[in-house]
Design a protein around this motif. Structure first.
Motif, PDB file in Angstrom:
ATOM      1  N   SER A  59     -11.166   0.587  -8.162  1.00 38.33           N
ATOM      2  CA  SER A  59     -10.551   0.392  -6.591  1.00 38.33           C
ATOM      3  C   SER A  59     -11.029  -0.564  -6.208  1.00 38.33           C
ATOM      4  O   SER A  59     -10.485  -1.409  -4.983  1.00 38.33           O
ATOM      5  CB  SER A  59     -10.663   1.799  -6.064  1.00 38.33           C
ATOM      6  OG  SER A  59     -11.841   2.264  -5.840  1.00 38.33           O
ATOM      7  N   ASP A  60     -12.485  -0.989  -6.265  1.00 40.17           N
ATOM      8  CA  ASP A  60     -12.873  -1.955  -5.386  1.00 40.17           C
ATOM      9  C   ASP A  60     -12.367  -3.429  -5.928  1.00 40.17           C
ATOM     10  O   ASP A  60     -12.211  -4.330  -4.936  1.00 40.17           O
ATOM     11  CB  ASP A  60     -14.515  -2.169  -5.721  1.00 40.17           C
ATOM     12  CG  ASP A  60     -15.062  -0.850  -5.104  1.00 40.17           C
ATOM     13  OD1 ASP A  60     -14.808  -0.276  -4.258  1.00 40.17           O
ATOM     14  OD2 ASP A  60     -16.193  -0.557  -5.773  1.00 40.17           O
ATOM     15  N   ARG A 106      -8.923  -3.886  -4.154  1.00 43.15           N
ATOM     16  CA  ARG A 106      -8.902  -3.785  -2.430  1.00 43.15           C
ATOM     17  C   ARG A 106      -8.196  -5.062  -1.783  1.00 43.15           C
ATOM     18  O   ARG A 106      -8.206  -6.008  -2.257  1.00 43.15           O
ATOM     19  CB  ARG A 106     -10.214  -3.618  -1.904  1.00 43.15           C
ATOM     20  CG  ARG A 106     -10.852  -2.354  -2.290  1.00 43.15           C
ATOM     21  CD  ARG A 106     -12.222  -2.113  -1.503  1.00 43.15           C
ATOM     22  NE  ARG A 106     -12.882  -0.919  -1.553  1.00 43.15           N
ATOM     23  CZ  ARG A 106     -12.788   0.224  -1.037  1.00 43.15           C
ATOM     24  NH1 ARG A 106     -11.502   0.315   0.047  1.00 43.15           N
ATOM     25  NH2 ARG A 106     -13.163   1.263  -1.483  1.00 43.15           N
ATOM     26  N   THR A 107      -7.385  -4.643  -0.757  1.00 40.92           N
ATOM     27  CA  THR A 107      -6.500  -5.922   0.015  1.00 40.92           C
ATOM     28  C   THR A 107      -7.198  -6.052   1.300  1.00 40.92           C
ATOM     29  O   THR A 107      -6.707  -6.817   2.039  1.00 40.92           O
ATOM     30  CB  THR A 107      -5.013  -5.738   0.122  1.00 40.92           C
ATOM     31  OG1 THR A 107      -4.918  -4.323   0.752  1.00 40.92           O
ATOM     32  CG2 THR A 107      -4.477  -5.031  -1.394  1.00 40.92           C
ATOM     33  N   ASP A 108      -8.496  -5.516   1.531  1.00 38.87           N
ATOM     34  CA  ASP A 108      -8.896  -5.860   2.809  1.00 38.87           C
ATOM     35  C   ASP A 108      -9.869  -7.151   2.735  1.00 38.87           C
ATOM     36  O   ASP A 108     -10.874  -7.368   3.582  1.00 38.87           O
ATOM     37  CB  ASP A 108      -9.771  -4.814   3.340  1.00 38.87           C
ATOM     38  CG  ASP A 108     -10.854  -4.411   2.254  1.00 38.87           C
ATOM     39  OD1 ASP A 108     -10.943  -4.880   1.174  1.00 38.87           O
ATOM     40  OD2 ASP A 108     -11.711  -3.350   2.534  1.00 38.87           O
ATOM     41  N   GLY A 109      -9.821  -7.932   1.871  1.00 39.09           N
ATOM     42  CA  GLY A 109     -10.591  -9.246   1.577  1.00 39.09           C
ATOM     43  C   GLY A 109     -11.864  -8.915   0.756  1.00 39.09           C
ATOM     44  O   GLY A 109     -12.334  -9.925   0.298  1.00 39.09           O
ATOM     45  N   THR A 110     -12.109  -7.822   0.307  1.00 38.87           N
ATOM     46  CA  THR A 110     -13.322  -7.517  -0.456  1.00 38.87           C
ATOM     47  C   THR A 110     -13.071  -7.508  -1.940  1.00 38.87           C
ATOM     48  O   THR A 110     -14.087  -7.482  -2.837  1.00 38.87           O
ATOM     49  CB  THR A 110     -13.980  -6.181  -0.105  1.00 38.87           C
ATOM     50  OG1 THR A 110     -13.280  -5.041  -0.245  1.00 38.87           O
ATOM     51  CG2 THR A 110     -14.435  -6.429   1.511  1.00 38.87           C
ATOM     52  N   GLU A 117      -8.116 -10.858  -5.730  1.00 41.11           N
ATOM     53  CA  GLU A 117      -6.573 -10.771  -5.512  1.00 41.11           C
ATOM     54  C   GLU A 117      -5.954 -10.943  -7.021  1.00 41.11           C
ATOM     55  O   GLU A 117      -4.832 -10.423  -7.096  1.00 41.11           O
ATOM     56  CB  GLU A 117      -6.518 -12.167  -4.860  1.00 41.11           C
ATOM     57  CG  GLU A 117      -4.869 -12.490  -4.303  1.00 41.11           C
ATOM     58  CD  GLU A 117      -4.591 -13.382  -3.601  1.00 41.11           C
ATOM     59  OE1 GLU A 117      -3.785 -13.499  -2.695  1.00 41.11           O
ATOM     60  OE2 GLU A 117      -5.156 -14.662  -3.875  1.00 41.11           O
ATOM     61  N   SER A 177      -4.517  -7.453  -8.111  1.00 32.39           N
ATOM     62  CA  SER A 177      -3.427  -6.888  -7.622  1.00 32.39           C
ATOM     63  C   SER A 177      -2.255  -7.414  -7.585  1.00 32.39           C
ATOM     64  O   SER A 177      -1.146  -7.035  -7.551  1.00 32.39           O
ATOM     65  CB  SER A 177      -3.826  -6.735  -6.099  1.00 32.39           C
ATOM     66  OG  SER A 177      -3.996  -7.973  -5.412  1.00 32.39           O
TER      67      SER A 177
END
Length: 576
Positions: free
Chosen positions: A177-178, A181-185, A188, A191
């Motif tokens: 899941s890390d 992530r789509t929060d910048g961490t 890309e 996803s």
């Protein structure tokens, strides 16, 4: 029996053997004898001295001979007479390098597909889709059906590519899941390639054999769930590359703590528990030539085979048999019959450390009594050399070699005065160990309760190492493995991304990023003149605000509140 009587008895035996050529222990002037030893367990290479053991040394015709602990094996203290002709072990018949079948593979994906072939991918695809269909029938939830749709070759390659990229980022054991992530961490590329749920679904459905016949095949073969894929991969490794003149045989351990019948415990390995795999590896560039999984005790049938060291080595060296190459191995594999067998039946020389419990060893070679530190004893037969080296007080190292036939000391060792045999052994012994270190560096393995998955992850790791060796030689480049894996992973994603970018149900922002990944510009549908009122896409649905205006670029309905007015000059500048 006293020491004097024992020496007299040995002298009598030697004189009797010299008098008749038909006796069991007869030998010529160069020390040629029959060896009657079997492999047995013993201590490590560096051994404690034993003061109770006695010497067995015989001198005749101004030449000293050593008698083994079996009172039969005879060793000369002098090297055999040098011949004018070059020994056959110094003549390599096959030129090392990429074989003709793979010399035209220039790209990263072509080199990798040489080891993981279309046939292997189609087998995996067939059995994986069979598992997916089974889950579709057992799961009636409509919301999960899109996760259980059948896969394709392009999507399988994308899955493997993401595994390589995860290993490249040292994230093989990280929580997936890390990476999504789509929060910048997050990363890309993960996803944009597929959803996290789809990745989990594919990974859990991966299968390598027909589940309907597995139980029947397991009655004959412990490795039935992975046998076909593994054997074809090993065959591809043999047929793609000709190794250099020096190779190493050793064991590697793939970490696994699940339940299965042939799990091994090796305390000196980092993982300690796992699947043991024997490997034949090029000692120069670390290309893996041959592999064999330790299957435990196989049921009676076509897959029943001996797991003794002698038979394991005999099977592993088949790809290089009669090529005059040298094999280096440790003391579990080394014994006089093994080295003699490799010479006579495979035309291969070998070098290895020797355990002190072998009965061909003269007792004087085991003890360190009255021996100086850094001193060496040599013993010779016609086709092999035994040395006893004292690296420190009360320790002795025994090395047996059929490649060396002299008493040379390596001048580079300085005051330690190491024999060239030990220097050579140290330089060629680490082939398998290096591969075992390279695999975890960019490891694709993920936690799994299924041992066939662990074996397949090991296959993928070895395939990546072999692929970069082929790529370097075909392109005459020095590409480092990290850059190779990055390009390989991205090229494996490309086919699936080109299919996914056309899925209209994906969010427009995600589709735009996919187009950027494949190097294309996203096109938008032509602007439609709306004659009816439509709900504004930027307003909350609860507000239910209607409009007749559309965005000139993406054509989505938009109300006057979200329109940004621009003059013609600014519009022309934006177009440029």
């Amino acid at each position: 029996m006293s020491y004097e009587k024992e020496q007299s008895r040995i002298l009598a035996l030697f004189e009797e053997a010299s008098a008749s050529d038909n006796e069991q222990c007869s030998s010529d002037d160069e020390g040629e004898i029959d060896h009657l030893s079997e492999r047995s367990q013993g201590s490590d290479t560096e051994q404690e001295c034993s003061d109770d053991e006695q010497e067995a040394i015989v001198s005749t015709s101004n030449q000293q001979f050593y008698i083994g602990k079996d009172n039969c094996t005879k060793w000369s203290s002098q090297p055999p007479r040098t011949n004018v002709r070059t020994r056959s072990e110094n003549i390599i018949l096959q030129k090392p390098g990429v074989k003709l079948i793979a010399q035209n593979d220039k790209t990263e994906i072509e080199c990798w597909r040489r080891f993981i072939t279309n046939n292997m991918l189609e087998q995996i695809l067939c059995h994986t889709n069979a598992k997916i269909k089974q889950r579709q029938l057992s799961n009636n939830k409509q919301s999960l059906q899109y996760l259980l749709k059948e896969t394709t070759i392009d999507e399988l390659l994308a899955l493997f590519g993401l595994l390589y990229l995860a290993g490249l980022n040292r994230s093989n054991r990280q929580n997936l899941s890390d990476l999504w992530r789509t929060d910048g961490t997050g990363v890309e590329i993960f996803s944009t390639t597929m959803s996290l749920q789809r990745f989990y679904s594919l990974q859990s459905c991966l299968r390598f054999d027909d589940a309907t016949t597995r139980q029947e095949r397991k009655r004959l073969d412990n490795l039935a769930p992975i046998r076909s894929i593994f054997d074809e991969f090993v065959s591809n490794c043999k047929n793609t590359y000709t190794p250099n003149e020096y190779l190493t045989i050793d064991e590697k351990l793939e970490a696994f703590r699940g339940r299965y019948s042939f799990r091994q415990y090796i305390p000196n390995k980092p993982a300690k528990y796992g699947i043991k795999i024997y490997a034949l590896v090029d000692a120069k560039n670390f290309y893996t030539v041959n592999l064999e999984i330790y299957p435990g005790k196989q049921p009676d049938g076509p897959f029943l085979q001996s797991n003794k060291a002698f038979d394991v080595v005999d099977r592993l060296v088949q790809p290089i048999s009669k090529s005059n190459r040298n094999i280096t191995f440790d003391n579990w594999f080394t014994n006089v019959p093994q080295i003699t067998h490799l010479q006579q039946n495979h035309k291969l020389t070998s070098t290895g450390t020797l355990r002190k419990n072998k009965k061909e060893i003269p007792p004087n070679f085991i003890t360190t009594q009255r021996k100086e530190v850094y001193s060496t004893q040599f013993a010779f037969q016609k086709d092999m050399t035994l040395i006893s080296y004292v690296p420190k007080r009360s320790k002795v190292v025994l090395v047996l070699s059929s490649l060396h036939h002299d008493q040379n000391i390596d001048p580079a060792s300085g005051e330690k005065r190491k024999p060239e045999i030990i220097t050579f052994y140290n330089s060629t012994k680490a082939g398998v160990d290096v591969v075992d270190e390279l695999c975890p560096t960019y490891d694709v393995s993920r936690n799994s309760k299924r041992w066939p998955m662990t074996v397949f992850y090991a296959v993928m790791n070895v395939a990546a190492i072999n692929s970069v060796i082929i790529f370097r030689e075909n392109n005459n480049s020095k590409t480092n493995r990290r850059d190779f894996l990055r390009k390989l992973g991205l090229s494996m994603l490309e086919g699936h991304l080109r299919v996914r970018k056309n899925m209209e149900n994906l969010p427009r922002g995600l589709r735009k990023r996919i187009h950027e990944q494949v190097g294309e510009v996203m096109t938008y549908p032509p602007n439609k003149s709306s004659k009816t009122y439509t709900r504004c896409k930027d307003c909350p649905s609860a507000k239910d605000k209607k409009t007749r205006h559309n965005c000139n670029k993406c054509n989505k309905p938009i109300c006057m509140q979200h329109i940004i007015p621009l003059c013609q000059s600014c519009v022309d500048l934006d177009i440029e």
